[in-house]
Design a protein around this motif. Structure first.
Motif, PDB file in Angstrom:
ATOM      1  N   UNK A 316       0.791  -1.238   0.000  1.00 11.53           N
ATOM      2  CA  UNK A 316       0.000   0.000   0.000  1.00 11.53           C
ATOM      3  C   UNK A 316       0.815   1.276   0.000  1.00 11.53           C
ATOM      4  N   UNK A 317       2.000   1.233  -0.598  1.00  8.87           N
ATOM      5  CA  UNK A 317       2.820   2.444  -0.667  1.00  8.87           C
ATOM      6  C   UNK A 317       2.951   2.879  -2.126  1.00  8.87           C
ATOM      7  N   UNK A 318       2.679   4.152  -2.402  1.00  9.68           N
ATOM      8  CA  UNK A 318       2.778   4.691  -3.759  1.00  9.68           C
ATOM      9  C   UNK A 318       3.778   5.845  -3.755  1.00  9.68           C
ATOM     10  N   UNK A 319       4.289   6.159  -4.943  1.00  5.95           N
ATOM     11  CA  UNK A 319       5.340   7.187  -4.970  1.00  5.95           C
ATOM     12  C   UNK A 319       5.387   7.971  -6.264  1.00  5.95           C
ATOM     13  N   UNK A 320       5.938   9.191  -6.157  1.00  8.32           N
ATOM     14  CA  UNK A 320       6.282  10.010  -7.322  1.00  8.32           C
ATOM     15  C   UNK A 320       7.749  10.393  -7.163  1.00  8.32           C
ATOM     16  N   UNK A 321       8.568  10.021  -8.130  1.00 12.14           N
ATOM     17  CA  UNK A 321       9.998  10.312  -8.060  1.00 12.14           C
ATOM     18  C   UNK A 321      10.365  11.292  -9.166  1.00 12.14           C
ATOM     19  N   UNK A 322      11.037  12.365  -8.794  1.00 14.08           N
ATOM     20  CA  UNK A 322      11.505  13.335  -9.788  1.00 14.08           C
ATOM     21  C   UNK A 322      13.015  13.186  -9.908  1.00 14.08           C
ATOM     22  N   UNK A 323      13.495  12.938 -11.141  1.00 13.62           N
ATOM     23  CA  UNK A 323      14.925  12.670 -11.306  1.00 13.62           C
ATOM     24  C   UNK A 323      15.707  13.933 -11.680  1.00 13.62           C
ATOM     25  N   UNK A 324      17.025  13.810 -11.584  1.00 12.13           N
ATOM     26  CA  UNK A 324      17.940  14.897 -11.965  1.00 12.13           C
ATOM     27  C   UNK A 324      17.734  15.344 -13.402  1.00 12.13           C
ATOM     28  N   UNK A 325      17.314  14.399 -14.262  1.00 10.33           N
ATOM     29  CA  UNK A 325      17.129  14.791 -15.663  1.00 10.33           C
ATOM     30  C   UNK A 325      15.649  15.008 -16.005  1.00 10.33           C
ATOM     31  N   UNK A 326      14.920  15.505 -15.020  1.00  8.61           N
ATOM     32  CA  UNK A 326      13.558  16.024 -15.235  1.00  8.61           C
ATOM     33  C   UNK A 326      12.520  14.990 -15.641  1.00  8.61           C
ATOM     34  N   UNK A 327      12.756  13.747 -15.253  1.00  7.02           N
ATOM     35  CA  UNK A 327      11.725  12.736 -15.490  1.00  7.02           C
ATOM     36  C   UNK A 327      10.898  12.557 -14.222  1.00  7.02           C
ATOM     37  N   UNK A 328       9.611  12.269 -14.417  1.00  5.96           N
ATOM     38  CA  UNK A 328       8.729  12.018 -13.282  1.00  5.96           C
ATOM     39  C   UNK A 328       8.240  10.574 -13.376  1.00  5.96           C
ATOM     40  N   UNK A 329       8.583   9.788 -12.373  1.00  8.33           N
ATOM     41  CA  UNK A 329       8.161   8.383 -12.334  1.00  8.33           C
ATOM     42  C   UNK A 329       7.044   8.244 -11.308  1.00  8.33           C
ATOM     43  N   UNK A 330       5.954   7.614 -11.718  1.00  6.47           N
ATOM     44  CA  UNK A 330       4.792   7.489 -10.832  1.00  6.47           C
ATOM     45  C   UNK A 330       4.408   6.028 -10.719  1.00  6.47           C
ATOM     46  N   UNK A 331       4.151   5.556  -9.527  1.00  6.55           N
ATOM     47  CA  UNK A 331       3.713   4.167  -9.386  1.00  6.55           C
ATOM     48  C   UNK A 331       2.238   4.063  -9.788  1.00  6.55           C
ATOM     49  N   UNK A 332       1.822   2.837 -10.122  1.00 13.54           N
ATOM     50  CA  UNK A 332       0.493   2.646 -10.727  1.00 13.54           C
ATOM     51  C   UNK A 332      -0.653   3.260  -9.933  1.00 13.54           C
ATOM     52  N   UNK A 333      -0.595   3.107  -8.614  1.00 13.83           N
ATOM     53  CA  UNK A 333      -1.711   3.546  -7.774  1.00 13.83           C
ATOM     54  C   UNK A 333      -1.947   5.048  -7.786  1.00 13.83           C
ATOM     55  N   UNK A 334      -0.955   5.840  -8.216  1.00 13.08           N
ATOM     56  CA  UNK A 334      -1.134   7.302  -8.213  1.00 13.08           C
ATOM     57  C   UNK A 334      -1.316   7.880  -9.611  1.00 13.08           C
ATOM     58  N   UNK A 335      -1.116   7.038 -10.623  1.00 13.71           N
ATOM     59  CA  UNK A 335      -1.099   7.519 -12.003  1.00 13.71           C
ATOM     60  C   UNK A 335      -2.327   8.359 -12.369  1.00 13.71           C
ATOM     61  N   UNK A 336      -3.504   7.857 -12.015  1.00 14.66           N
ATOM     62  CA  UNK A 336      -4.721   8.552 -12.442  1.00 14.66           C
ATOM     63  C   UNK A 336      -5.020   9.754 -11.556  1.00 14.66           C
ATOM     64  N   UNK A 337      -4.252   9.933 -10.485  1.00 18.44           N
ATOM     65  CA  UNK A 337      -4.553  11.042  -9.574  1.00 18.44           C
ATOM     66  C   UNK A 337      -3.553  12.186  -9.727  1.00 18.44           C
TER      67      UNK A 337
END
Ligand code: AMP
Ligand code: MG
Length: 352
Positions: A316-337
């Motif tokens: 039950x843990x979700x995340x948004x990661x912002x990388x040094x090269x401006x990419x945003x990675x989102x786990x499935x559970x947060x994608x639509x939000x």
């Protein structure tokens, strides 16, 4: 004497902030949200109550609880219970309150689970850098080398019967800076509920916790700050959630600049230096703000690949990661939000 080098220390605004309202419409009737802010736990701590003013006493009680936690667990407050433990390092165990014991116990459990990536025994190194204090500095390499011998979390001994904490090796220092704010947010929310508050948000410098849903049926909106421009109001994007418990760790929150080098406040326990794992910020959403606080710090140190695997292994843990090269990675559970800001320099990473 003034230092000849250009040294700048900064504590930025919160890592994630609450956006006032979904569409700018007013909540039912004239019940505007009522908010109070106090400087606690080294940050602006804000409580916003929706659906009617609960009165000063309710705010006061919630803030009093946060102050209690600060007085128990802060490294910066000389007389805290934590510092009593730190003073008796190598000498004797210190009997502590139930809550300090609980927070230290949880922290050690996650030190074990992250193989020391989340490490509350990092105190000697954190003090040496002093990035959250008045006199930040870049310690000499030899000093860091030496202090690395004093950060073994397995040398922290808990006695469940005596409810005591003992740092076995002289010179060890516990620091709860990566967990206490999240615990305080959960506790403030609990006090609000106890006093009949049904709709509120607690925002302690980017550790955000909701009490109930918004009274107008809209979702709470939380802006994820742009690490490249952490002034309030500039976002990577916005999360819309029914009942969020969201914590962000970022390299722009607290840092020291010396000439053109920048040193932030999240330390890689393997090196004793600020973590450089390719991330600028990590936002975690999970039901418990204290755990979200732990995960965000741990994932920041782990970096993108290892961080995503770590999150996947949690429940039950979700995340948004912002990388040094401006990419945003989102786990499935947060994608639509999550909604990326329209003219953003950032781009959503492809699904793996
Ligand atoms: P956060 O802002 O929640 O990521 O926590 C950062 C704070 O946690 C720092 O200011 C330190 O007090 C402490 N800290 C830094 N690095 C670590 C680490 N690797 N593990 C645990 N706590 C840390
Ligand atoms: Mg944290």
């Amino acid at each position: 004497m003034r230092p000849s080098k250009c040294i700048r220390a900064a504590v930025a605004a919160a890592a994630a902030v609450l956006l006032a309202s979904a569409g700018g419409c007013r909540e039912g009737g004239d019940q505007r949200p009522v908010s109070r802010t106090q400087l606690l736990l080294g940050t602006n701590s804000t409580i916003i109550v929706h659906g009617g003013d609960p009165g000063d006493e309710v705010f006061d009680r919630a803030f009093a609880r946060v102050r209690e936690i600060q007085d128990l667990m802060s490294l910066q407050y000389k007389d805290s219970e934590l510092n009593e433990v730190n003073r008796k390092t190598g000498v004797e165990p210190v009997h502590v309150s139930e809550e300090t014991f609980h927070v230290v116990e949880t922290a050690l459990e996650y030190a074990e689970r992250t193989h020391g990536t989340f490490n509350v025994a990092l105190g000697p190194i954190i003090k040496a850098w002093g990035i959250s204090g008045d006199n930040p500095r870049r310690p000499p390499n030899e000093e860091i080398e030496e202090l690395l011998t004093l950060i073994d979390y397995r040398e922290v001994e808990l006695d469940y019967d005596a409810r005591s904490v003992f740092l076995r090796k002289e010179g060890m220092v516990l620091d709860l800076g990566g967990i206490a704010k999240g615990y305080a947010a959960d506790e403030a929310a609990r006090v609000l509920v106890e006093h009949g508050v049904e709709h509120a948000l607690v925002d302690f410098g980017g550790d955000i916790r909701a009490v109930g849903r918004r009274p107008d049926g809209e979702r709470w909106r939380i802006g994820i700050q742009d690490p490249a421009d952490p002034s309030r109001g500039v976002f990577v994007g916005v999360l819309s959630l029914e009942q969020p418990s969201v914590v962000t760790s970022g390299d722009y929150e607290r840092f020291l600049e010396i000439e053109d080098e920048s040193f932030h406040h999240i330390i890689d326990p393997d090196t004793g230096f600020p973590a450089q794992a390719g991330l600028r910020s990590v936002t975690i959403e999970t039901g418990n703000t204290m755990l979200a606080d732990i995960h965000s710090t741990a994932v920041f140190v782990l970096g993108l690949e290892r961080g995503l695997s770590y999150i996947e292994a949690q429940n039950g843990v979700e995340a948004i990661l912002v990388t040094d090269d401006d990419e945003v990675h989102i786990t499935d559970g947060l994608r639509s939000t999550f909604e990326l800001r329209e003219d953003s320099r950032y781009r959503l990473a492809e699904r793996p």
